[in-house]
Scaffold this active site. Structure first.
Site, PDB file in Angstrom:
ATOM      1  N   ASN A  66      37.140  33.885  29.927  1.00  0.00           N
ATOM      2  CA  ASN A  66      37.170  32.981  31.165  1.00  0.00           C
ATOM      3  C   ASN A  66      36.634  32.106  31.294  1.00  0.00           C
ATOM      4  O   ASN A  66      36.494  31.564  32.004  1.00  0.00           O
ATOM      5  CB  ASN A  66      38.697  33.685  32.645  1.00  0.00           C
ATOM      6  CG  ASN A  66      36.975  34.911  33.374  1.00  0.00           C
ATOM      7  OD1 ASN A  66      36.085  34.650  32.702  1.00  0.00           O
ATOM      8  ND2 ASN A  66      37.407  34.896  33.930  1.00  0.00           N
TER       9      ASN A  66
ATOM     10  N   ASP B 189      25.405  42.227  37.471  1.00  0.00           N
ATOM     11  CA  ASP B 189      26.792  43.378  37.979  1.00  0.00           C
ATOM     12  C   ASP B 189      27.830  44.549  38.561  1.00  0.00           C
ATOM     13  O   ASP B 189      27.033  45.027  38.454  1.00  0.00           O
ATOM     14  CB  ASP B 189      27.980  42.312  38.073  1.00  0.00           C
ATOM     15  CG  ASP B 189      28.155  41.904  36.834  1.00  0.00           C
ATOM     16  OD1 ASP B 189      27.368  42.654  35.324  1.00  0.00           O
ATOM     17  OD2 ASP B 189      28.839  41.346  36.169  1.00  0.00           O
TER      18      ASP B 189
ATOM     19  N   GLU C 156      32.422  33.886  37.825  1.00  0.00           N
ATOM     20  CA  GLU C 156      34.178  33.599  37.328  1.00  0.00           C
ATOM     21  C   GLU C 156      34.401  31.983  37.629  1.00  0.00           C
ATOM     22  O   GLU C 156      34.031  31.587  38.746  1.00  0.00           O
ATOM     23  CB  GLU C 156      34.888  34.931  38.108  1.00  0.00           C
ATOM     24  CG  GLU C 156      35.124  35.715  37.822  1.00  0.00           C
ATOM     25  CD  GLU C 156      35.904  36.859  36.918  1.00  0.00           C
ATOM     26  OE1 GLU C 156      35.753  35.753  36.177  1.00  0.00           O
ATOM     27  OE2 GLU C 156      35.788  37.879  37.264  1.00  0.00           O
TER      28      GLU C 156
END
Ligand code: F6R
Length: 256
Positions: free
Chosen positions: A143, A71, A150
């Site tokens: 998370n 990423d 995400e």
């Protein structure tokens, strides 16, 4: 709550780093050319140091290794040292001697005036053209993100532009000298892109990861915890230290 059977819990993270470095070195010795998926962040730094040590001791030759980063932030100048491309170059590619032509990172990999969508498609193509990723190294975000997938992220997602989650930006704030300076968007391999890798190797260390590790390995599989999709992979191994494993319940294999 039963974690994946490939979960290994160790007293010290160095044991995990040395196990995984040993596996990578063995694969390179056996095949010469392998395609390696690289994560950035705190989690894999010891692994990369261990791989660099093996190279210095002539136990690892990366001259035919091909590398793909997971990423990249969007909105930074290409020579900004906070780009993942810069981080990977300094901490992995140079130290391991991976040749210039075999280094791939999202966002800046493709020359020319392409749209974000074209760039993402081109990254997927380069991975395929390289023969696919043989071994993907992964960390997990607090998370539940893997790469910058995400929550919520679907299991069929591919390389794309995403908005960064508030926790991800918070975690990056110290590096950027404050939350306001942290990019809001990134390019990331998708979950399906990651699941295409032949082997997936995950590291998670420290008590900050305990709650999400328990959800990823023992909770429902779905977009709210992107790392949970890893459990569908046929060749997945996860190394945890005791702090990261402390919210896992009984039934886990613990290596003595
Ligand atoms: C890094 C990446 C992220 C990190 C995750 C954990 O390329 O894609 O998913 O693996 O945020 O970060 P650390 O290791 O810093 O805790």
């Amino acid at each position: 709550m039963t974690p994946a059977p490939e979960t290994i819990v160790l007293d010290r993270r160095e044991q995990a780093e040395s196990d995984l470095a040993g596996e990578i070195a063995a694969l390179v010795r056996e095949r010469g050319r392998i395609v390696l998926g690289l994560a950035t962040g705190d989690t894999p730094t010891g692994l990369y140091r261990e791989l660099a040590r093996l190279r210095r001791e002539k136990l690892l030759d990366c001259s035919r290794v091909v590398a793909f980063g997971l990423d990249e932030y969007l909105g930074l100048e290409p020579d900004d040292p906070r780009t993942f491309a810069g981080w990977i170059r300094e901490k992995v590619l140079e130290l391991l001697g991976i040749p210039e032509g075999s280094r791939h990172v999202p966002a800046t990999d493709v020359p020319g005036d392409l749209t974000d969508v074209e760039r993402c498609a081109a990254y997927e193509r380069s991975i395929r053209d390289a023969g696919g990723i043989d071994l993907q190294i992964l960390g997990i975000g607090r998370n539940g993100h893997i790469a910058f997938n995400e929550p919520p992220s679907t299991g069929d997602s591919r390389t794309r532009v995403v908005q960064l989650h508030p926790w991800t930006r918070e975690d990056a704030a110290p590096v950027f000298g404050g939350l306001a300076n942290v990019p809001t968007r990134a390019i990331t391999m998708g979950i399906a892109t990651i699941l295409d890798a032949k082997r997936i190797r995950v590291l998670a260390f420290g008590s900050r990861k305990a709650a999400i590790v328990a959800r990823a390995l023992g909770g429902p599989i779905g977009p709210e915890v992107p790392a949970s999709f890893l459990r569908g992979h046929a060749d997945l191994r996860i190394w945890l230290d005791r702090e990261a494993a402390r919210e896992l319940h009984s039934g886990r294999p613990v290596r003595p």
